[in-house]
Design a protein around this motif. Structure first.
Motif, PDB file in Angstrom:
ATOM      1  N   LYS A 256      42.586 141.043   0.463  1.00 34.04           N
ATOM      2  CA  LYS A 256      41.791 139.849   0.658  1.00 34.04           C
ATOM      3  C   LYS A 256      42.257 139.148   1.934  1.00 34.04           C
ATOM      4  O   LYS A 256      43.457 139.083   2.209  1.00 34.04           O
ATOM      5  CB  LYS A 256      41.934 138.897  -0.530  1.00 34.04           C
ATOM      6  N   ILE A 257      41.297 138.643   2.686  1.00 37.57           N
ATOM      7  CA  ILE A 257      41.598 137.915   3.916  1.00 37.57           C
ATOM      8  C   ILE A 257      40.964 136.538   3.824  1.00 37.57           C
ATOM      9  O   ILE A 257      39.769 136.415   3.527  1.00 37.57           O
ATOM     10  CB  ILE A 257      41.075 138.657   5.155  1.00 37.57           C
ATOM     11  N   ARG A 258      41.775 135.517   4.046  1.00 31.89           N
ATOM     12  CA  ARG A 258      41.256 134.153   4.131  1.00 31.89           C
ATOM     13  C   ARG A 258      40.998 133.842   5.591  1.00 31.89           C
ATOM     14  O   ARG A 258      41.876 134.032   6.438  1.00 31.89           O
ATOM     15  CB  ARG A 258      42.245 133.151   3.550  1.00 31.89           C
ATOM     16  N   THR A 259      39.813 133.376   5.881  1.00 27.70           N
ATOM     17  CA  THR A 259      39.471 133.129   7.273  1.00 27.70           C
ATOM     18  C   THR A 259      38.514 131.957   7.378  1.00 27.70           C
ATOM     19  O   THR A 259      37.938 131.498   6.391  1.00 27.70           O
ATOM     20  CB  THR A 259      38.884 134.401   7.913  1.00 27.70           C
ATOM     21  N   GLY A 260      38.351 131.448   8.581  1.00 27.00           N
ATOM     22  CA  GLY A 260      37.457 130.322   8.794  1.00 27.00           C
ATOM     23  C   GLY A 260      37.760 129.624  10.097  1.00 27.00           C
ATOM     24  O   GLY A 260      38.513 130.112  10.943  1.00 27.00           O
ATOM     25  N   TYR A 261      37.191 128.441  10.257  1.00 27.91           N
ATOM     26  CA  TYR A 261      37.276 127.746  11.538  1.00 27.91           C
ATOM     27  C   TYR A 261      36.982 126.262  11.339  1.00 27.91           C
ATOM     28  O   TYR A 261      36.425 125.834  10.311  1.00 27.91           O
ATOM     29  CB  TYR A 261      36.258 128.321  12.532  1.00 27.91           C
ATOM     30  N   SER A 262      37.354 125.467  12.334  1.00 29.69           N
ATOM     31  CA  SER A 262      36.936 124.069  12.455  1.00 29.69           C
ATOM     32  C   SER A 262      36.742 123.825  13.946  1.00 29.69           C
ATOM     33  O   SER A 262      37.706 123.845  14.714  1.00 29.69           O
ATOM     34  CB  SER A 262      37.981 123.119  11.871  1.00 29.69           C
ATOM     35  N   ILE A 263      35.502 123.628  14.347  1.00 31.83           N
ATOM     36  CA  ILE A 263      35.146 123.517  15.759  1.00 31.83           C
ATOM     37  C   ILE A 263      34.314 122.264  15.946  1.00 31.83           C
ATOM     38  O   ILE A 263      33.337 122.038  15.213  1.00 31.83           O
ATOM     39  CB  ILE A 263      34.366 124.757  16.244  1.00 31.83           C
ATOM     40  N   ALA A 264      34.694 121.429  16.924  1.00 33.89           N
ATOM     41  CA  ALA A 264      33.995 120.173  17.159  1.00 33.89           C
ATOM     42  C   ALA A 264      33.519 120.072  18.600  1.00 33.89           C
ATOM     43  O   ALA A 264      34.178 120.570  19.523  1.00 33.89           O
ATOM     44  CB  ALA A 264      34.898 118.993  16.821  1.00 33.89           C
ATOM     45  N   PHE A 265      32.379 119.416  18.763  1.00 31.39           N
ATOM     46  CA  PHE A 265      31.807 119.170  20.075  1.00 31.39           C
ATOM     47  C   PHE A 265      31.454 117.684  20.200  1.00 31.39           C
ATOM     48  O   PHE A 265      31.127 117.029  19.210  1.00 31.39           O
ATOM     49  CB  PHE A 265      30.529 119.986  20.287  1.00 31.39           C
ATOM     50  N   ASP A 266      31.516 117.194  21.427  1.00 31.75           N
ATOM     51  CA  ASP A 266      31.024 115.862  21.746  1.00 31.75           C
ATOM     52  C   ASP A 266      29.772 116.002  22.597  1.00 31.75           C
ATOM     53  O   ASP A 266      29.778 116.737  23.595  1.00 31.75           O
ATOM     54  CB  ASP A 266      32.074 115.055  22.527  1.00 31.75           C
ATOM     55  N   THR A 267      28.707 115.307  22.217  1.00 27.55           N
ATOM     56  CA  THR A 267      27.463 115.351  22.982  1.00 27.55           C
ATOM     57  C   THR A 267      27.035 113.920  23.311  1.00 27.55           C
ATOM     58  O   THR A 267      27.277 112.995  22.524  1.00 27.55           O
ATOM     59  CB  THR A 267      26.339 116.062  22.210  1.00 27.55           C
ATOM     60  N   PRO A 268      26.396 113.708  24.453  1.00 29.73           N
ATOM     61  CA  PRO A 268      26.005 112.355  24.854  1.00 29.73           C
ATOM     62  C   PRO A 268      24.757 111.847  24.137  1.00 29.73           C
ATOM     63  O   PRO A 268      24.440 110.659  24.199  1.00 29.73           O
ATOM     64  CB  PRO A 268      25.745 112.506  26.355  1.00 29.73           C
ATOM     65  N   GLY A 269      24.042 112.730  23.490  1.00 33.28           N
ATOM     66  CA  GLY A 269      22.813 112.366  22.798  1.00 33.28           C
ATOM     67  C   GLY A 269      22.295 113.567  22.046  1.00 33.28           C
ATOM     68  O   GLY A 269      22.965 114.606  21.962  1.00 33.28           O
ATOM     69  N   PRO A 270      21.122 113.501  21.464  1.00 31.90           N
ATOM     70  CA  PRO A 270      20.570 114.638  20.724  1.00 31.90           C
ATOM     71  C   PRO A 270      20.579 115.909  21.569  1.00 31.90           C
ATOM     72  O   PRO A 270      20.034 115.931  22.675  1.00 31.90           O
ATOM     73  CB  PRO A 270      19.151 114.179  20.393  1.00 31.90           C
ATOM     74  N   THR A 271      21.219 116.954  21.053  1.00 29.51           N
ATOM     75  CA  THR A 271      21.411 118.192  21.810  1.00 29.51           C
ATOM     76  C   THR A 271      21.146 119.397  20.906  1.00 29.51           C
ATOM     77  O   THR A 271      21.895 119.648  19.957  1.00 29.51           O
ATOM     78  CB  THR A 271      22.849 118.284  22.361  1.00 29.51           C
ATOM     79  N   PRO A 272      20.095 120.162  21.174  1.00 29.25           N
ATOM     80  CA  PRO A 272      19.869 121.380  20.391  1.00 29.25           C
ATOM     81  C   PRO A 272      20.991 122.394  20.625  1.00 29.25           C
ATOM     82  O   PRO A 272      21.470 122.558  21.748  1.00 29.25           O
ATOM     83  CB  PRO A 272      18.529 121.899  20.915  1.00 29.25           C
ATOM     84  N   MET A 273      21.387 123.093  19.570  1.00 33.33           N
ATOM     85  CA  MET A 273      22.451 124.083  19.656  1.00 33.33           C
ATOM     86  C   MET A 273      22.097 125.297  18.808  1.00 33.33           C
ATOM     87  O   MET A 273      21.429 125.170  17.778  1.00 33.33           O
ATOM     88  CB  MET A 273      23.795 123.503  19.189  1.00 33.33           C
ATOM     89  N   VAL A 274      22.556 126.456  19.249  1.00 37.48           N
ATOM     90  CA  VAL A 274      22.502 127.676  18.443  1.00 37.48           C
ATOM     91  C   VAL A 274      23.936 128.141  18.238  1.00 37.48           C
ATOM     92  O   VAL A 274      24.684 128.297  19.214  1.00 37.48           O
ATOM     93  CB  VAL A 274      21.674 128.785  19.120  1.00 37.48           C
ATOM     94  N   LEU A 275      24.324 128.358  17.004  1.00 36.74           N
ATOM     95  CA  LEU A 275      25.691 128.746  16.650  1.00 36.74           C
ATOM     96  C   LEU A 275      25.689 130.145  16.053  1.00 36.74           C
ATOM     97  O   LEU A 275      24.781 130.514  15.314  1.00 36.74           O
ATOM     98  CB  LEU A 275      26.281 127.748  15.653  1.00 36.74           C
ATOM     99  N   MET A 276      26.713 130.909  16.379  1.00 37.51           N
ATOM    100  CA  MET A 276      26.870 132.260  15.848  1.00 37.51           C
ATOM    101  C   MET A 276      28.267 132.351  15.242  1.00 37.51           C
ATOM    102  O   MET A 276      29.180 132.937  15.803  1.00 37.51           O
ATOM    103  CB  MET A 276      26.663 133.290  16.966  1.00 37.51           C
ATOM    104  N   LEU A 277      28.426 131.739  14.069  1.00 34.23           N
ATOM    105  CA  LEU A 277      29.738 131.602  13.447  1.00 34.23           C
ATOM    106  C   LEU A 277      29.834 132.268  12.080  1.00 34.23           C
ATOM    107  O   LEU A 277      30.911 132.283  11.482  1.00 34.23           O
ATOM    108  CB  LEU A 277      30.080 130.107  13.307  1.00 34.23           C
ATOM    109  N   ASN A 278      28.739 132.824  11.604  1.00 35.98           N
ATOM    110  CA  ASN A 278      28.785 133.501  10.311  1.00 35.98           C
ATOM    111  C   ASN A 278      29.260 134.936  10.447  1.00 35.98           C
ATOM    112  O   ASN A 278      29.121 135.555  11.505  1.00 35.98           O
ATOM    113  CB  ASN A 278      27.399 133.499   9.663  1.00 35.98           C
ATOM    114  N   VAL A 279      29.806 135.467   9.364  1.00 40.01           N
ATOM    115  CA  VAL A 279      30.138 136.884   9.303  1.00 40.01           C
ATOM    116  C   VAL A 279      28.855 137.689   9.470  1.00 40.01           C
ATOM    117  O   VAL A 279      27.781 137.289   9.014  1.00 40.01           O
ATOM    118  CB  VAL A 279      30.817 137.203   7.960  1.00 40.01           C
ATOM    119  N   HIS A 280      28.949 138.829  10.146  1.00 37.84           N
ATOM    120  CA  HIS A 280      27.772 139.663  10.378  1.00 37.84           C
ATOM    121  C   HIS A 280      27.162 140.093   9.044  1.00 37.84           C
ATOM    122  O   HIS A 280      27.888 140.371   8.079  1.00 37.84           O
ATOM    123  CB  HIS A 280      28.158 140.896  11.197  1.00 37.84           C
TER     124      HIS A 280
END
Length: 285
Positions: A2-26
């Motif tokens: 068993k492997i425990r894995t994960g992340y905590s990632i933060a961003f600062d944006t000046p206003g509404p900003t569309p984003m696409v994230l690729m952080l899930n397991v395949h």
């Protein structure tokens, strides 16, 4: 294991900003999830998931402005076996390759095959086709580039890496992928989790890792030019032509990375051996 894995990632944006994230397991590892690979978003915003043309699971959000944090923590079942080794795997003539494999012979944003083709044939034209040729490429790239987190550069191409001889794991992968494509061996770029499992722990901050896969013997095989040894516990998140296709985040407006923590550890009993965390601010891998 068993492997425990994960992340905590933060961003600062000046206003509404569309984003696409690729952080899930395949998706092809979804059956190995012991606990859900669920992304938590703070502050909560609507999220929409889709599968891209390479089969990767992507998440669309609009950051509202200010600090936004994406996090996950989950368990994955893994075979505990090292990467497959198949020295007899053959190289296929281009005319015999499946249609969906052909794109991985072409140049892409970071894999400038047109600029490295002559070099590739000079370096590897004498090597046996198939597995031995790929391994010769991996050996060369492993010894040619010096690994240095501080020298990460999101604009560095394979040719730049070849000339500068320094970089991070994405640069090892890009150069090896490019050389393979120059030699008519389909190669695709991979990103995912790779903890220090089965190898001595290193003091470097934990990050997502980059490696690559080649098409030999009617299937894809894993190679890793940075480490150049079979490893245990790879958990692929995304595959594509190069790092452009598998970026962990793509923002359509300013988005400054404010926090970056990743953990990947074998679970022994009920607890992981160690959880390595960092606020490393260069998400290069």
């Amino acid at each position: 294991m068993k492997i425990r894995t994960g992340y905590s990632i933060a961003f600062d944006t000046p206003g509404p900003t569309p984003m696409v994230l690729m952080l899930n397991v395949h998706p092809d590892r979804a059956g190995d999830l012991i606990t859900p690979d669920t992304m938590t978003i703070d502050p909560p915003v609507p999220a929409h998931q889709f599968v891209d043309s390479f089969g990767n699971l992507c998440t669309r959000v609009t950051a509202p402005g200010g600090r936004i944090t994406f996090s996950a923590d989950f368990l994955v079942q893994d075979s505990g076996e090292v990467d497959d080794y198949a020295p007899d795997a053959v190289q296929h003539p281009v005319q015999d390759l499946p249609d969906d494999v052909l794109p991985f012979l072409l140049a892409s944003r970071y894999c400038d095959t047109d600029k490295l083709s002559n070099t590739a044939w000079q370096l590897f034209g004498h090597t046996p086709e198939g597995w031995a040729r790929v391994q010769a490429i991996v050996d060369y790239v492993h010894n040619h580039i010096r690994f240095d987190y501080q020298r990460a550069d999101s604009t560095r191409s394979a040719l730049d890496g070849f000339n500068q001889r320094e970089g991070v794991c994405r640069d090892f992968a890009h150069l090896a992928v490019t050389f393979c494509r120059c030699m008519n061996i389909p190669a695709r770029y991979c990103t995912g989790y790779l903890g220090d499992i089965g190898v001595p722990a290193v003091p470097d901050p934990m990050d997502f890792s980059a490696w690559f896969e080649v098409y030999l013997g009617e299937r894809w095989y894993t190679f890793d030019a940075r480490h150049n040894k079979p490893r245990i516990g790879r958990i692929v998140m995304a595959r594509g032509r190069d790092a452009t296709d598998v970026a962990i985040s793509t923002s359509f407006g300013p988005a400054w990375l404010a926090k970056f923590e990743v953990h990947t550890d074998e679970v022994v009993g009920e607890e992981p051996r160690a959880v390595q965390e960092t606020e490393w601010l260069q998400a290069a891998e």
